[in-house]
Design an enzyme around this catalytic site. Structure first.
Site, PDB file in Angstrom:
ATOM      1  N   LYS A 135       0.868  -1.173   0.000  1.00 52.02           N
ATOM      2  CA  LYS A 135       0.000   0.000   0.000  1.00 52.02           C
ATOM      3  C   LYS A 135       0.897   1.212   0.000  1.00 52.02           C
ATOM      4  CE  LYS A 135      -4.057   1.968   0.489  1.00 52.02           C
ATOM      5  NZ  LYS A 135      -3.786   2.644  -0.782  1.00 52.02           N
TER       6      LYS A 135
ATOM      7  N   GLN B 213       7.392   3.805   3.747  1.00 51.19           N
ATOM      8  CA  GLN B 213       5.989   3.392   3.818  1.00 51.19           C
ATOM      9  C   GLN B 213       5.814   2.122   4.658  1.00 51.19           C
ATOM     10  OE1 GLN B 213       3.899   5.409   1.477  1.00 51.19           O
ATOM     11  NE2 GLN B 213       2.251   4.749   2.832  1.00 51.19           N
TER      12      GLN B 213
ATOM     13  N   LYS C  86       5.649   3.323   8.269  1.00 45.96           N
ATOM     14  CA  LYS C  86       4.462   4.168   8.435  1.00 45.96           C
ATOM     15  C   LYS C  86       3.209   3.304   8.493  1.00 45.96           C
ATOM     16  CE  LYS C  86       4.274   7.509   5.573  1.00 45.96           C
ATOM     17  NZ  LYS C  86       4.046   8.493   4.510  1.00 45.96           N
TER      18      LYS C  86
ATOM     19  N   LYS D 156       5.271   1.816  -3.261  1.00 47.32           N
ATOM     20  CA  LYS D 156       5.184   3.178  -3.802  1.00 47.32           C
ATOM     21  C   LYS D 156       5.390   3.092  -5.303  1.00 47.32           C
ATOM     22  CE  LYS D 156       4.688   7.494  -2.517  1.00 47.32           C
ATOM     23  NZ  LYS D 156       3.905   8.083  -1.414  1.00 47.32           N
TER      24      LYS D 156
ATOM     25  N   GLY E 108      -3.047   8.151  -4.141  1.00 47.31           N
ATOM     26  CA  GLY E 108      -2.457   9.372  -4.699  1.00 47.31           C
ATOM     27  C   GLY E 108      -1.204   9.789  -3.957  1.00 47.31           C
ATOM     28  N   ASP E 109      -0.510  10.741  -4.511  1.00 48.02           N
ATOM     29  CA  ASP E 109       0.636  11.397  -3.857  1.00 48.02           C
ATOM     30  C   ASP E 109       0.831  12.684  -4.660  1.00 48.02           C
ATOM     31  OD1 ASP E 109       2.904  11.035  -1.812  1.00 48.02           O
ATOM     32  OD2 ASP E 109       4.051  11.484  -3.599  1.00 48.02           O
TER      33      ASP E 109
ATOM     34  N   THR F 183      -4.679  13.241   5.630  1.00 50.53           N
ATOM     35  CA  THR F 183      -3.252  13.400   5.947  1.00 50.53           C
ATOM     36  C   THR F 183      -3.034  14.695   6.735  1.00 50.53           C
ATOM     37  OG1 THR F 183      -2.740  12.221   3.913  1.00 50.53           O
ATOM     38  CG2 THR F 183      -0.924  13.372   4.990  1.00 50.53           C
TER      39      THR F 183
ATOM     40  N   ASN G 163      -2.590  19.043  -1.243  1.00 53.31           N
ATOM     41  CA  ASN G 163      -3.569  18.319  -0.431  1.00 53.31           C
ATOM     42  C   ASN G 163      -3.212  18.313   1.057  1.00 53.31           C
ATOM     43  OD1 ASN G 163      -4.062  15.256   0.727  1.00 53.31           O
ATOM     44  ND2 ASN G 163      -5.861  16.142  -0.244  1.00 53.31           N
TER      45      ASN G 163
ATOM     46  N   SER H  22      -6.830   5.508   3.949  1.00 54.60           N
ATOM     47  CA  SER H  22      -6.892   4.668   2.746  1.00 54.60           C
ATOM     48  C   SER H  22      -7.216   3.232   3.135  1.00 54.60           C
ATOM     49  CB  SER H  22      -5.558   4.683   2.009  1.00 54.60           C
ATOM     50  OG  SER H  22      -5.449   5.835   1.220  1.00 54.60           O
TER      51      SER H  22
END
Ligand code: NDP
Length: 444
Positions: free
Chosen positions: A90, A111, A114, A126, A165-166, A209, A240, A376
């Site tokens: 993810k 990630q 996290k 990623k 998204g990023d 976020t 964002n 997410s």
């Protein structure tokens, strides 16, 4: 030489020209030293660290598409499937000209920890492309996304790998990507998160976020008998993460006086008018410079230097390594007490160390910005159950997850005799769950 140093040297030698990846690995391994040293033999015997720093899979592919002038353009596409010990991969997709394999490996590595901190069953990954959506027409963005997904769809799935998204990938791009996945794979499933609300998205994902950064910051303040109310804040970026961090911290009584984009920053001593920012950035996709023309008493400064604005709280929410040692020194000299990273690794290693040694409560991105991926994962749960929760329900879950992350990070830092060192705390707390899963699953 210690096991962690040995593995770091191996990473540098085997992954040349990937400085961001080296930086991320070094930060994590340095933090883990206290844990690794106590269990060195056990971990060495199964090459645990060598496996941890090596992605399970890196996929790289060609993305050809046709621009509005009929010319064929070719971009690079990637997906780094880093670690699936605790769940399906993810992590977001980034579309930005600076994207390369090293940057995605750094992001995928971060990630892992996290995602582990969220307490939810998600592994680390990623992906992205060096495609730049800026200045492209909607049709061009769609053509690119369709081509990108035509290849990527072979490697992802609701129980395998779930991108989000990023930078450069928002609701519009997720929509085009989802449409193409459905068309090619003939599956309507939760394969992407950050979807629109009418087709499987979760309420509060857009805000998650930024809100999460402020929820954890609030916990840090409370833990030290302080409050965000009345504080002056600077939030970098105007995308964002930045927008919703500003929204939440303002609700909690702080005043945000500066924001930026990659061209320059605005200073508004009365407090940023977020409606104006949302109109510029979310609706018109324009430059932040316009704010100064629209809001009386505000100023625009071309270029970098936003850290020169005096503040109590600094939230870097733009991009990696945006805040260096000199920037941190200026913040400290001006009395800044809190830094919580909304972006991934926005502070250089030297800057981080200086902040921590000079009385700043510093929360690293892998804990501070985990609210996005946590929500997410909540979107994935809702998709699997074929139902949706209300905004209040999701927000409450998000808030509780951020409190839980703070407690885990704080507890790990204290357990290893480094209270308030949230960098060490986040790395150790994130590592503990992943390593337990990896040890249980054998050599794989
Ligand atoms: P966006 O693309 O929405 O916004 C990025 C913002 O940062 C834009 O305002 C951009 O300006 C600005 N920016 C980019 N580079 C620079 C620079 N060198 N100097 C100053 N400003 C810059 O991205 P997000 O808000 O989604 O992501 C921001 C960060 O947060 C990234 O590090 C991302 O990995 C991280 N993150 C995002 C999550 C999410 O849910 N979105 C989750 C967890 C982490 P411009 O418009 O000029 O490019």
């Amino acid at each position: 030489m210690s096991y962690t140093d040995e593995v770091y040297e191996r990473v540098v030698a085997q992954n040349p020209n990937e400085p961001e990846f080296h930086q991320a690995v070094k930060e994590v391994l340095d933090s883990l030293k206290v844990v690794i040293d106590r269990n060195e033999e056990k971990y060495r015997s199964v090459s645990l660290l060598e496996r941890l720093v090596e992605p399970e899979r890196v996929i790289s592919f060609r993305v050809p598409w046709v621009d509005d002038n009929g010319n064929v353009q070719v971009n690079k596409g990637y997906r780094v499937q880093f670690n699936s010990a605790i769940g399906p991969y993810k992590g977001g997709l980034r579309f930005h000209p600076t994207v390369n394999q090293g940057i995605l490996k750094f992001l995928g590595f971060e990630q892992i920890f996290k995602n582990s901190l969220t307490g939810l069953p998600i592994g680390g990954g990623k992906g992205g492309s060096n495609f730049d959506p800026k200045g492209k027409s909607d049709r061009e963005v769609m053509a690119f996304c369709q081509s990108f997904m035509t290849e990527l769809c072979k490697y992802i799935g609701a129980d395998t790998d779930v991108p989000a998204g990023d930078i450069g990938v928002g609701g519009r791009e997720i929509g085009f990507l989802f449409g193409q996945y459905k068309r090619v794979r003939d599956l309507y499933e939760g394969v992407l998160t950050g979807k629109g609300l009418t087709w499987g998205g979760s309420l509060i994902r857009t805000q998650a976020t930024g809100y999460g950064v402020v929820y954890i910051l609030d916990e840090i303040a409370k833990a030290h008998g302080d409050s965000l109310s009345g504080k002056t804040a600077v939030v970098t970026g105007s995308g964002n993460v930045a927008i919703y961090a500003v929204e939440k911290i303002t609700q909690l009584g702080a005043t945000v006086v500066a924001m930026c984009d990659s061209n320059g920053y605005i200073y508004d001593p009365k407090g940023i008018n977020l409606d104006v920012i949302k109109d510029i950035k979310e609706v018109r996709r324009a430059r932040i410079k316009e704010y100064a023309d629209l809001v009386e008493g505000s100023e625009y400064h071309e270029g970098t230097g936003i850290w020169n604005i005096k503040c109590d709280v600094y939230l870097p929410c733009a991009t990696q390594n945006e805040l260096d040692l000199d920037g941190v020194k200026t913040l400290v000299a001006n009395g800044c007490k809190y830094i919580a990273e909304g972006a991934n690794m926005p502070t250089t290693a030297e800057g981080t160390e200086y902040a921590q040694k000079n009385g700043v409560y510093f929360m690293p991105g892998k804990a501070a910005n985990a609210g996005g991926v946590a929500t997410s994962a909540l979107e994935m749960s809702q998709n699997s159950m074929r139902m949706s929760w209300t905004a209040e329900e999701v927000d409450e879950k998000l808030h509780n997850i951020m409190i839980d992350i703070f407690n885990k990070v704080d507890d790990a830092a204290k357990r290893y005799g480094m209270p308030d060192n949230y960098v060490v705390g986040a790395n150790i707390a994130g590592f503990e769950k992943v390593v337990d899963a990896m040890m249980s699953q054998g050599i794989c």
